[in-house]
Motif scaffolding. Sequence first.
Motif, PDB file in Angstrom:
ATOM      1  N   PRO A   1       0.825  -1.200   0.000  1.00  0.00           N
ATOM      2  CA  PRO A   1       0.000   0.000   0.000  1.00  0.00           C
ATOM      3  C   PRO A   1       0.852   1.240   0.000  1.00  0.00           C
ATOM      4  O   PRO A   1       1.977   1.216   0.433  1.00  0.00           O
ATOM      5  CB  PRO A   1      -0.793  -0.128   1.293  1.00  0.00           C
ATOM      6  N   ARG A   2       0.362   2.321  -0.429  1.00  0.00           N
ATOM      7  CA  ARG A   2       0.961   3.640  -0.551  1.00  0.00           C
ATOM      8  C   ARG A   2       2.444   3.686  -0.284  1.00  0.00           C
ATOM      9  O   ARG A   2       2.901   3.432   0.783  1.00  0.00           O
ATOM     10  CB  ARG A   2       0.242   4.613   0.376  1.00  0.00           C
ATOM     11  N   THR A   3       3.141   4.081  -1.278  1.00  0.00           N
ATOM     12  CA  THR A   3       4.602   4.122  -1.191  1.00  0.00           C
ATOM     13  C   THR A   3       5.080   5.318  -0.403  1.00  0.00           C
ATOM     14  O   THR A   3       4.717   6.412  -0.662  1.00  0.00           O
ATOM     15  CB  THR A   3       5.172   4.186  -2.610  1.00  0.00           C
TER      16      THR A   3
ATOM     17  N   TYR B   1       3.983   2.280  -8.170  1.00  0.00           N
ATOM     18  CA  TYR B   1       4.882   3.151  -8.907  1.00  0.00           C
ATOM     19  C   TYR B   1       5.175   2.545 -10.267  1.00  0.00           C
ATOM     20  O   TYR B   1       5.204   1.333 -10.442  1.00  0.00           O
ATOM     21  CB  TYR B   1       6.183   3.403  -8.137  1.00  0.00           C
ATOM     22  N   SER B   2       5.362   3.417 -11.254  1.00  0.00           N
ATOM     23  CA  SER B   2       5.659   2.965 -12.610  1.00  0.00           C
ATOM     24  C   SER B   2       7.147   3.011 -12.914  1.00  0.00           C
ATOM     25  O   SER B   2       7.645   2.233 -13.734  1.00  0.00           O
ATOM     26  CB  SER B   2       4.901   3.815 -13.628  1.00  0.00           C
ATOM     27  N   ASP B   3       7.852   3.947 -12.277  1.00  0.00           N
ATOM     28  CA  ASP B   3       9.278   4.113 -12.523  1.00  0.00           C
ATOM     29  C   ASP B   3       9.969   4.574 -11.239  1.00  0.00           C
ATOM     30  O   ASP B   3       9.376   5.302 -10.433  1.00  0.00           O
ATOM     31  CB  ASP B   3       9.530   5.169 -13.612  1.00  0.00           C
TER      32      ASP B   3
ATOM     33  N   VAL C   1       8.009   7.603  -9.354  1.00  0.00           N
ATOM     34  CA  VAL C   1       6.906   8.065 -10.194  1.00  0.00           C
ATOM     35  C   VAL C   1       5.735   7.102 -10.033  1.00  0.00           C
ATOM     36  O   VAL C   1       5.892   5.897 -10.226  1.00  0.00           O
ATOM     37  CB  VAL C   1       7.326   8.144 -11.674  1.00  0.00           C
ATOM     38  N   HIS C   2       4.573   7.634  -9.673  1.00  0.00           N
ATOM     39  CA  HIS C   2       3.396   6.809  -9.426  1.00  0.00           C
ATOM     40  C   HIS C   2       2.581   6.631 -10.711  1.00  0.00           C
ATOM     41  O   HIS C   2       2.756   7.375 -11.679  1.00  0.00           O
ATOM     42  CB  HIS C   2       2.553   7.439  -8.320  1.00  0.00           C
ATOM     43  N   PRO C   3       1.684   5.645 -10.738  1.00  0.00           N
ATOM     44  CA  PRO C   3       0.909   5.393 -11.959  1.00  0.00           C
ATOM     45  C   PRO C   3       0.112   6.594 -12.462  1.00  0.00           C
ATOM     46  O   PRO C   3      -0.121   6.711 -13.664  1.00  0.00           O
ATOM     47  CB  PRO C   3      -0.017   4.233 -11.550  1.00  0.00           C
TER      48      PRO C   3
ATOM     49  N   ASP D   1       7.350  11.565  -6.160  1.00  0.00           N
ATOM     50  CA  ASP D   1       8.027  11.972  -4.923  1.00  0.00           C
ATOM     51  C   ASP D   1       9.533  11.949  -5.174  1.00  0.00           C
ATOM     52  O   ASP D   1      10.048  11.045  -5.836  1.00  0.00           O
ATOM     53  CB  ASP D   1       7.708  11.013  -3.772  1.00  0.00           C
ATOM     54  N   GLU D   2      10.213  12.930  -4.634  1.00  0.00           N
ATOM     55  CA  GLU D   2      11.662  13.010  -4.814  1.00  0.00           C
ATOM     56  C   GLU D   2      12.347  13.110  -3.453  1.00  0.00           C
ATOM     57  O   GLU D   2      12.056  14.017  -2.677  1.00  0.00           O
ATOM     58  CB  GLU D   2      12.016  14.217  -5.683  1.00  0.00           C
ATOM     59  N   TYR D   3      13.236  12.168  -3.176  1.00  0.00           N
ATOM     60  CA  TYR D   3      13.979  12.114  -1.926  1.00  0.00           C
ATOM     61  C   TYR D   3      15.421  12.536  -2.179  1.00  0.00           C
ATOM     62  O   TYR D   3      16.040  12.097  -3.146  1.00  0.00           O
ATOM     63  CB  TYR D   3      14.000  10.692  -1.360  1.00  0.00           C
TER      64      TYR D   3
END
Length: 326
Positions: free
Chosen positions: A2-4, A246-248, A269-271, A276-278
């Motif tokens: 669930p949720r990344t 996530y797709s990528d 990168v989500h579908p 989100d960038e860390y």
Amino acid sequence: MPRTLFLVAIGCLAAASTAPAQQPAATAPPAAQPNQPTQPAVHPQVPTVAQHDPFNLSPKEQAYINQVLDTWEKKSDEINNIYVEFSRERHTIIGPAGINGPPAVKEKGKLAYHQPDRGSFQITEAHEWKAAAQPLPQPNQLPQQPQQAPAAQGKYELSEEPGEHWVCSGDKIFQFRHLKKQLVVTPIPKEMQGKEIVNGPLPFLFGAEADKLKKRFFMKLDKDTTRGTLIGIHAKPKFMADASEYSDIYVVLQNAAGKPFMPIGIRVVHPNRSWDEYVFNLEDAQVNPTIAGWFSAMFQEPRAPFGWKKVIEPLRQAQQPQTAPK
């Protein structure tokens, strides 16, 4: 999954750059010189998303990726403990200029890892974009067509809501659900205890086992983020459960003498194309520090805050690992 969160190592400082870089020669291995958190203990392995590698690497390109992963695994084995602070930017449609504009949320956090299976992740501060109220048009006033889109009006405000927080003690996962005022405790089956934390909420963060990463992801060298002492990797998930989150994933590894060979940035990168960038502050990271009380306390069973309820939840059946695809 669930949720990344994706902490991970757990997606990227250099990933945002666009200038191309030359691919290092395959014969020269990398010389590394001295939305709610998800349960981090296991990851599901169910039928693949793609039957074929979307990157279609040449033997030379695959050999180089293998060298990077092998070096990463070797260097990861040298890290027994680490504490690092990070920033995360969350880009969604509610940001100042949509998904590709400034972030909707700017966050700061801290994480810690202790081999082989203890981890801690916490968002300590968050600033959310708040759009300014738009004035109502005057009666009988005709709307005007601007020649260019006006700049977004608003500001970032400190969030009063507690940030994401989870702890893995080795045999249990503790997740704080602030909206419900619940401390959720999930026991980890004995057969899954150990190094499975590397399959946690942010891939590529807690250690790096080359074989496991290759079973879970299609990967290639990312030329846009490979430059100087940085090595970029573009990964796509093989499993349906991962692909739903996530797709990528873009990982940028630090490969500088005298510094830890590990991600300096990760972009997820989500579908729905939000991302989100860390960015991890490796300059001030504490690698293999002397085990002090403050460090050990990060992995201890947390207490439920006053007025909260402790809830026991078993590991979901959907998360049980199955045979990995070939």
